[in-house]
Design a protein around this motif. Structure first.
Motif, PDB file in Angstrom:
ATOM      1  N   ASN A 131       0.825  -1.213   0.000  1.00  0.00           N
ATOM      2  CA  ASN A 131       0.000   0.000   0.000  1.00  0.00           C
ATOM      3  C   ASN A 131       0.860   1.265   0.000  1.00  0.00           C
ATOM      4  O   ASN A 131       0.705   2.159   0.837  1.00  0.00           O
ATOM      5  CB  ASN A 131      -0.934   0.001   1.216  1.00  0.00           C
ATOM      6  CG  ASN A 131      -1.992   1.088   1.129  1.00  0.00           C
ATOM      7  OD1 ASN A 131      -2.414   1.461   0.045  1.00  0.00           O
ATOM      8  ND2 ASN A 131      -2.408   1.608   2.270  1.00  0.00           N
ATOM      9  N   CYS A 132       1.754   1.342  -0.949  1.00  0.00           N
ATOM     10  CA  CYS A 132       2.637   2.508  -1.045  1.00  0.00           C
ATOM     11  C   CYS A 132       2.992   2.756  -2.514  1.00  0.00           C
ATOM     12  O   CYS A 132       2.760   1.915  -3.381  1.00  0.00           O
ATOM     13  CB  CYS A 132       3.901   2.300  -0.213  1.00  0.00           C
ATOM     14  SG  CYS A 132       4.930   0.925  -0.776  1.00  0.00           S
ATOM     15  N   TYR A 133       3.572   3.937  -2.750  1.00  0.00           N
ATOM     16  CA  TYR A 133       3.978   4.332  -4.092  1.00  0.00           C
ATOM     17  C   TYR A 133       5.498   4.311  -4.219  1.00  0.00           C
ATOM     18  O   TYR A 133       6.207   4.705  -3.283  1.00  0.00           O
ATOM     19  CB  TYR A 133       3.486   5.742  -4.411  1.00  0.00           C
ATOM     20  CG  TYR A 133       2.000   5.880  -4.562  1.00  0.00           C
ATOM     21  CD1 TYR A 133       1.395   5.801  -5.816  1.00  0.00           C
ATOM     22  CD2 TYR A 133       1.188   6.109  -3.456  1.00  0.00           C
ATOM     23  CE1 TYR A 133       0.033   5.938  -5.961  1.00  0.00           C
ATOM     24  CE2 TYR A 133      -0.175   6.249  -3.590  1.00  0.00           C
ATOM     25  CZ  TYR A 133      -0.757   6.157  -4.840  1.00  0.00           C
ATOM     26  OH  TYR A 133      -2.109   6.293  -4.980  1.00  0.00           O
ATOM     27  N   GLU A 134       5.958   3.889  -5.368  1.00  0.00           N
ATOM     28  CA  GLU A 134       7.370   4.049  -5.699  1.00  0.00           C
ATOM     29  C   GLU A 134       7.532   5.404  -6.372  1.00  0.00           C
ATOM     30  O   GLU A 134       6.760   5.755  -7.270  1.00  0.00           O
ATOM     31  CB  GLU A 134       7.834   2.942  -6.634  1.00  0.00           C
ATOM     32  CG  GLU A 134       9.297   3.077  -7.037  1.00  0.00           C
ATOM     33  CD  GLU A 134       9.712   2.015  -8.046  1.00  0.00           C
ATOM     34  OE1 GLU A 134      10.710   2.243  -8.762  1.00  0.00           O
ATOM     35  OE2 GLU A 134       9.020   0.977  -8.129  1.00  0.00           O
ATOM     36  N   ILE A 135       8.511   6.170  -5.932  1.00  0.00           N
ATOM     37  CA  ILE A 135       8.704   7.508  -6.491  1.00  0.00           C
ATOM     38  C   ILE A 135      10.095   7.637  -7.094  1.00  0.00           C
ATOM     39  O   ILE A 135      11.022   6.910  -6.733  1.00  0.00           O
ATOM     40  CB  ILE A 135       8.511   8.602  -5.413  1.00  0.00           C
ATOM     41  CG1 ILE A 135       9.522   8.414  -4.271  1.00  0.00           C
ATOM     42  CG2 ILE A 135       7.088   8.601  -4.893  1.00  0.00           C
ATOM     43  CD1 ILE A 135       9.525   9.552  -3.269  1.00  0.00           C
ATOM     44  N   ILE A 136      10.201   8.574  -8.020  1.00  0.00           N
ATOM     45  CA  ILE A 136      11.494   8.949  -8.580  1.00  0.00           C
ATOM     46  C   ILE A 136      11.543  10.464  -8.644  1.00  0.00           C
ATOM     47  O   ILE A 136      10.509  11.141  -8.571  1.00  0.00           O
ATOM     48  CB  ILE A 136      11.728   8.342  -9.983  1.00  0.00           C
ATOM     49  CG1 ILE A 136      10.663   8.846 -10.953  1.00  0.00           C
ATOM     50  CG2 ILE A 136      11.749   6.836  -9.929  1.00  0.00           C
ATOM     51  CD1 ILE A 136      10.925   8.404 -12.399  1.00  0.00           C
ATOM     52  N   SER A 137      12.727  10.997  -8.786  1.00  0.00           N
ATOM     53  CA  SER A 137      12.872  12.443  -8.879  1.00  0.00           C
ATOM     54  C   SER A 137      12.320  12.945 -10.210  1.00  0.00           C
ATOM     55  O   SER A 137      12.182  12.193 -11.174  1.00  0.00           O
ATOM     56  CB  SER A 137      14.345  12.830  -8.754  1.00  0.00           C
ATOM     57  OG  SER A 137      15.068  12.352  -9.869  1.00  0.00           O
ATOM     58  N   ILE A 138      11.996  14.220 -10.243  1.00  0.00           N
ATOM     59  CA  ILE A 138      11.488  14.823 -11.470  1.00  0.00           C
ATOM     60  C   ILE A 138      12.534  14.749 -12.575  1.00  0.00           C
ATOM     61  O   ILE A 138      12.214  14.523 -13.752  1.00  0.00           O
ATOM     62  CB  ILE A 138      11.063  16.289 -11.211  1.00  0.00           C
ATOM     63  CG1 ILE A 138       9.893  16.326 -10.230  1.00  0.00           C
ATOM     64  CG2 ILE A 138      10.678  16.975 -12.520  1.00  0.00           C
ATOM     65  CD1 ILE A 138       9.425  17.733  -9.883  1.00  0.00           C
ATOM     66  N   GLU A 139      13.796  14.913 -12.202  1.00  0.00           N
ATOM     67  CA  GLU A 139      14.890  14.837 -13.188  1.00  0.00           C
ATOM     68  C   GLU A 139      14.947  13.463 -13.832  1.00  0.00           C
ATOM     69  O   GLU A 139      15.091  13.336 -15.050  1.00  0.00           O
ATOM     70  CB  GLU A 139      16.232  15.174 -12.511  1.00  0.00           C
ATOM     71  CG  GLU A 139      16.385  16.618 -12.072  1.00  0.00           C
ATOM     72  CD  GLU A 139      15.648  16.888 -10.768  1.00  0.00           C
ATOM     73  OE1 GLU A 139      15.137  15.933 -10.148  1.00  0.00           O
ATOM     74  OE2 GLU A 139      15.562  18.078 -10.375  1.00  0.00           O
ATOM     75  N   GLU A 140      14.854  12.407 -12.991  1.00  0.00           N
ATOM     76  CA  GLU A 140      14.881  11.045 -13.538  1.00  0.00           C
ATOM     77  C   GLU A 140      13.652  10.791 -14.418  1.00  0.00           C
ATOM     78  O   GLU A 140      13.747  10.116 -15.451  1.00  0.00           O
ATOM     79  CB  GLU A 140      14.911  10.030 -12.394  1.00  0.00           C
ATOM     80  CG  GLU A 140      16.232   9.992 -11.639  1.00  0.00           C
ATOM     81  CD  GLU A 140      16.160   9.007 -10.485  1.00  0.00           C
ATOM     82  OE1 GLU A 140      16.986   8.067 -10.465  1.00  0.00           O
ATOM     83  OE2 GLU A 140      15.286   9.164  -9.610  1.00  0.00           O
ATOM     84  N   PHE A 141      12.511  11.306 -13.995  1.00  0.00           N
ATOM     85  CA  PHE A 141      11.281  11.081 -14.746  1.00  0.00           C
ATOM     86  C   PHE A 141      11.349  11.749 -16.125  1.00  0.00           C
ATOM     87  O   PHE A 141      10.894  11.197 -17.116  1.00  0.00           O
ATOM     88  CB  PHE A 141      10.096  11.643 -13.954  1.00  0.00           C
ATOM     89  CG  PHE A 141       8.774  11.407 -14.602  1.00  0.00           C
ATOM     90  CD1 PHE A 141       8.158  10.160 -14.564  1.00  0.00           C
ATOM     91  CD2 PHE A 141       8.123  12.441 -15.263  1.00  0.00           C
ATOM     92  CE1 PHE A 141       6.923   9.946 -15.170  1.00  0.00           C
ATOM     93  CE2 PHE A 141       6.891  12.237 -15.868  1.00  0.00           C
ATOM     94  CZ  PHE A 141       6.294  10.986 -15.824  1.00  0.00           C
ATOM     95  N   ASN A 142      11.940  12.946 -16.176  1.00  0.00           N
ATOM     96  CA  ASN A 142      12.027  13.698 -17.441  1.00  0.00           C
ATOM     97  C   ASN A 142      13.201  13.259 -18.300  1.00  0.00           C
ATOM     98  O   ASN A 142      13.217  13.525 -19.499  1.00  0.00           O
ATOM     99  CB  ASN A 142      12.140  15.203 -17.160  1.00  0.00           C
ATOM    100  CG  ASN A 142      10.890  15.776 -16.537  1.00  0.00           C
ATOM    101  OD1 ASN A 142       9.785  15.263 -16.791  1.00  0.00           O
ATOM    102  ND2 ASN A 142      11.045  16.808 -15.713  1.00  0.00           N
ATOM    103  N   GLY A 143      14.173  12.585 -17.673  1.00  0.00           N
ATOM    104  CA  GLY A 143      15.395  12.332 -18.414  1.00  0.00           C
ATOM    105  C   GLY A 143      15.617  10.994 -18.917  1.00  0.00           C
ATOM    106  O   GLY A 143      16.489  10.782 -19.752  1.00  0.00           O
TER     107      GLY A 143
END
Length: 215
Positions: A203-215
């Protein structure tokens, strides 16, 4: 028509008349796009209900009749309609002849109101039962899938593979989400991140940084 309006504004019909009028106005305003359909719905945490309220209380009522699985505006509208219909016809058949006996009139009217309210609740539960799975499915989808790709702000001092919290600004009080990061990026309080994947087991989310998401 004058006879109808006379009953419409008579006790106890007028109580449900007021509720039903408000519901009709709400749906009309929602239909033309000024309000969203769920803007008046109540967010209910079933875990909190189970822990803080007895089974005979408000939380128990919601769970017993399945009202927690459909929009609260739909429940209120349905109860208002059934309550109004029952009190209207009871007034015509039983209460109207007692209009000259004031005390008896209000006593019978109060009794009819209580019976109508109970009957309306049960009728509403019966009517919404076939459509509850539809709303439940939509609710589960909106709980996590619709948030994937959204930007959140880290609110905990640390985010790793074991623990972490972030807040998603939904235009209201905000949603506090359990999030998990990875070793490649160290998040700190106030950082922005993107919800990448939902873990149904934990019951949780995996997150990444905005830089990783855009890059």
């Amino acid at each position: 028509m004058e006879f109808f309006w006379g009953i419409f504004f008579s006790f106890p019909v007028v109580i449900f008349s007021a509720l039903l009028t408000l519901c009709v106005l709400y749906w009309l305003v929602a239909a033309i796009g000024i309000l969203s359909i769920d803007c008046l719905d109540i967010a209910i945490n079933l875990d909190d209900i189970a822990a803080d309220m007895p089974s005979s209380g408000f939380g128990g009522l919601l769970l017993k009749f399945g009202f927690n699985e459909v929009p609260m505006t739909l429940v209120i509208t349905s109860i208002s309609f059934f309550g109004w219909a029952i009190t209207y016809f009871c007034f015509r058949l039983f209460i109207l002849p007692l209009h000259d006996f004031i005390l008896f009139y209000f006593f019978v009217g109060a009794f009819v109101f209580v019976i109508a309210l109970i009957a309306a609740v049960y009728l509403t539960a019966f009517v919404i039962k076939p459509i509850r799975p539809i709303f439940k499915k939509l609710s589960i989808t909106n709980d996590y899938k619709s948030l994937l790709g959204q930007i959140v702000e880290i609110r905990s001092s640390i985010v790793n593979e074991i623990k972490g919290e972030a807040i998603y600004e939904d235009g209201g009080a905000g949603l506090i989400l359990q999030v998990r990061g990875n070793k490649t990026y160290q998040f700190k309080r106030g950082d922005k991140a993107v919800l990448l994947r939902y873990d149904t087991t934990n019951n949780c989310y995996e997150i990444i940084s905005i830089e990783e998401f855009n890059g």
